[in-house]
Design a protein around this motif. Structure first.
Motif, PDB file in Angstrom:
ATOM      1  N   VAL A  95       2.187   3.377   3.519  1.00  0.00           N
ATOM      2  CA  VAL A  95       1.016   3.425   4.398  1.00  0.00           C
ATOM      3  C   VAL A  95       1.274   2.736   5.731  1.00  0.00           C
ATOM      4  O   VAL A  95       0.966   3.279   6.796  1.00  0.00           O
ATOM      5  N   GLN A 105       3.423   4.829   7.919  1.00  0.00           N
ATOM      6  CA  GLN A 105       2.669   5.972   8.422  1.00  0.00           C
ATOM      7  C   GLN A 105       1.798   5.558   9.591  1.00  0.00           C
ATOM      8  O   GLN A 105       1.671   6.282  10.580  1.00  0.00           O
ATOM      9  N   HIS A 106       1.179   4.352   9.497  1.00  0.00           N
ATOM     10  CA  HIS A 106       0.371   3.837  10.610  1.00  0.00           C
ATOM     11  C   HIS A 106       1.217   3.679  11.872  1.00  0.00           C
ATOM     12  O   HIS A 106       0.791   4.035  12.978  1.00  0.00           O
ATOM     13  N   GLN A 112       0.824  -1.213   0.000  1.00  0.00           N
ATOM     14  CA  GLN A 112       0.000   0.000   0.000  1.00  0.00           C
ATOM     15  C   GLN A 112       0.859   1.264   0.000  1.00  0.00           C
ATOM     16  O   GLN A 112       1.712   1.454   0.861  1.00  0.00           O
ATOM     17  N   MET A 161       0.323   5.607  -0.674  1.00  0.00           N
ATOM     18  CA  MET A 161      -0.526   6.765  -0.943  1.00  0.00           C
ATOM     19  C   MET A 161       0.284   7.731  -1.806  1.00  0.00           C
ATOM     20  O   MET A 161       1.359   8.166  -1.408  1.00  0.00           O
ATOM     21  N   MET A 205      -4.539   5.824  -3.988  1.00  0.00           N
ATOM     22  CA  MET A 205      -4.001   4.718  -3.214  1.00  0.00           C
ATOM     23  C   MET A 205      -3.590   3.589  -4.148  1.00  0.00           C
ATOM     24  O   MET A 205      -4.323   3.236  -5.070  1.00  0.00           O
ATOM     25  N   THR A 253       3.774   7.937   0.049  1.00  0.00           N
ATOM     26  CA  THR A 253       3.808   7.614   1.476  1.00  0.00           C
ATOM     27  C   THR A 253       3.613   6.119   1.672  1.00  0.00           C
ATOM     28  O   THR A 253       2.678   5.525   1.117  1.00  0.00           O
TER      29      THR A 253
END
Length: 419
Positions: free
Chosen positions: A360, A363-364, A190, A192, A206, A358
């Protein structure tokens, strides 16, 4: 030739004129206040790089931007010297004396006296200047970028395969264990992707395809099964028609014409990998790797090379240091700049086309660490698939058990992250 003495462009260029070793570079008047510089387009049938690009190449060598053995980029050399001339308070172009439609075209520049510089130029606007004369390469006006694009149109283009070739596949780090399949694999795929034109946000998309995506202008039609919807995800640059300002819109459209073949991008547990296929230059900045070394500054993507532009292991190490209060929060985003040189992220907003990618799942992790209750205590990432969440939880639990000065083996440099 060395620039160690800090000599200005004016001194360097006058020395080159006096040397008489560059065809077409000569004084225009007896008082030596005007000079000609050859300006033949690379698309001309009689264009000879060794002769017609020699003065531009010399400037690139002088500035340390080129050394013998590097890939020749005559259009880039020409743009660098043009930008330096246009930005320097020592020079102004005399357009009425320039001859660009003849067999041996040239431009004419005037050497501006220092006294006149103090009183202010009347015939042109100084875009930028430096007391040392060390101009920022390629930080050009839209007009200069447009001319650079025209120069690239005349350059020969070597065909390159529009796929991850077998040799390129070997450049991808492979896991000791099989790559996670299904939803768990998709978590690491994943990305972004955000698009910016002239610093203005245009759109976001996405990417979830395990084989990654191709970013290209929408008008380009991919050829062959490798670019069918089952092969990888198609991501398109926003139409330039959405740009508010006409001049910016026109130049962006021309630049998009040089991005036809696009770039291939793929994400997995190791990080993000990219392969540049398009004619236009692409620069990147992120937590990636150049050769065996980690990158700390914006880098140029070489054509057809597979480059790791984001390293997950490096990000996790930095995340741990951030948790311990030893390091700023790491950035899970990679910045791509198309068609223009990216010197640092501070000037990214002035660029025609910027794409930010990004990771994903990283980032999480960063968002979870910033929450009042640590993910270590409440492993609850916003992911629907439980097995994927468990995988992320294990990675993060390893991170939380990391202790200085002894580091977990999971975070050794270049060590792949395994389940």
């Amino acid at each position: 030739m060395s620039n160690s003495g800090g000599r200005r462009l004016k001194q360097w260029l006058m020395e080159q004129i006096e040397s008489a070793q560059y065809s077409g570079l000569q004084w225009e008047d007896d008082s030596r206040t005007l000079f000609r510089i050859p300006w033949k387009h690379a698309g001309k049938q009689d264009y000879n790089q060794e002769i017609d690009a020699s003065i531009f190449k010399a400037w690139a060598v002088f500035k340390g931007k080129f050394k013998e053995g590097d890939k020749a980029e005559p259009a880039t050399w020409k743009t660098r010297l043009r930008c330096a001339l246009n930005k320097s308070p020592d020079f102004e172009e005399v357009t009425e004396r320039s001859q660009l439609d003849i067999s041996e075209p040239y431009k004419v520049y005037r050497i501006v006296p220092e006294e006149e510089q103090k009183n202010g130029k009347s015939s042109m606007v100084i875009l930028a200047s430096s007391s040392s004369g060390d101009m920022t390469d390629m930080d050009c006006s839209p007009a200069a970028i447009e001319e650079f694009i025209k120069e690239e149109e005349g350059c020969s283009i070597q065909a390159s395969p529009e796929y991850w070739s077998q040799s390129s596949i070997n450049a991808f780090p492979l896991h000791q264990d099989p790559m996670p399949s299904g939803a768990m694999g998709s978590v690491f795929s994943q990305m972004m992707i955000n698009f910016y034109y002239g610093g203005k946000f245009m759109q976001t998309q996405m990417v979830t395809h395990p084989e990654g995506c191709r970013i290209s202008p929408q008008q380009h039609l991919g050829r062959g099964a490798l670019y069918s919807s089952d092969s990888m995800q198609s991501v398109y640059f926003p139409p330039a028609d959405l740009i508010e300002y006409e001049r910016q819109r026109q130049v962006t459209k021309k630049l998009l014409g040089h991005l036809e073949r696009g770039v291939l991008i793929r994400a997995n547990q190791e990080g993000i990998f990219i392969k540049r296929l398009c004619q236009s230059r692409v620069f990147w900045s992120g937590m990636g790797q150049v050769g065996s070394q980690y990158s700390t500054a914006p880098c140029k993507l070489e054509r057809d090379a597979v480059v790791k532009i984001f390293d997950t292991g490096r990000f996790l190490q930095a995340l741990q240091l951030y948790q311990e209060g030893q390091f700023p929060a790491p950035d899970p985003t990679v910045t791509l700049c198309f068609g223009e040189e990216l010197n640092d992220l501070n000037n990214a907003k002035s660029k025609l086309i910027i794409v930010q990618i990004t990771v994903v799942h990283c980032q999480h992790l960063l968002d979870s660490m910033r929450r009042p209750q640590s993910f270590c205590n409440t492993p609850n990432l916003e992911m629907s698939d439980s097995s994927a969440t468990d995988q992320m939880a294990r990675i993060y639990q390893d991170l939380c058990s990391y202790s200085s000065p002894q580091r977990s083996a999971c975070y050794r440099d270049n060590m792949p992250i395994t389940a």
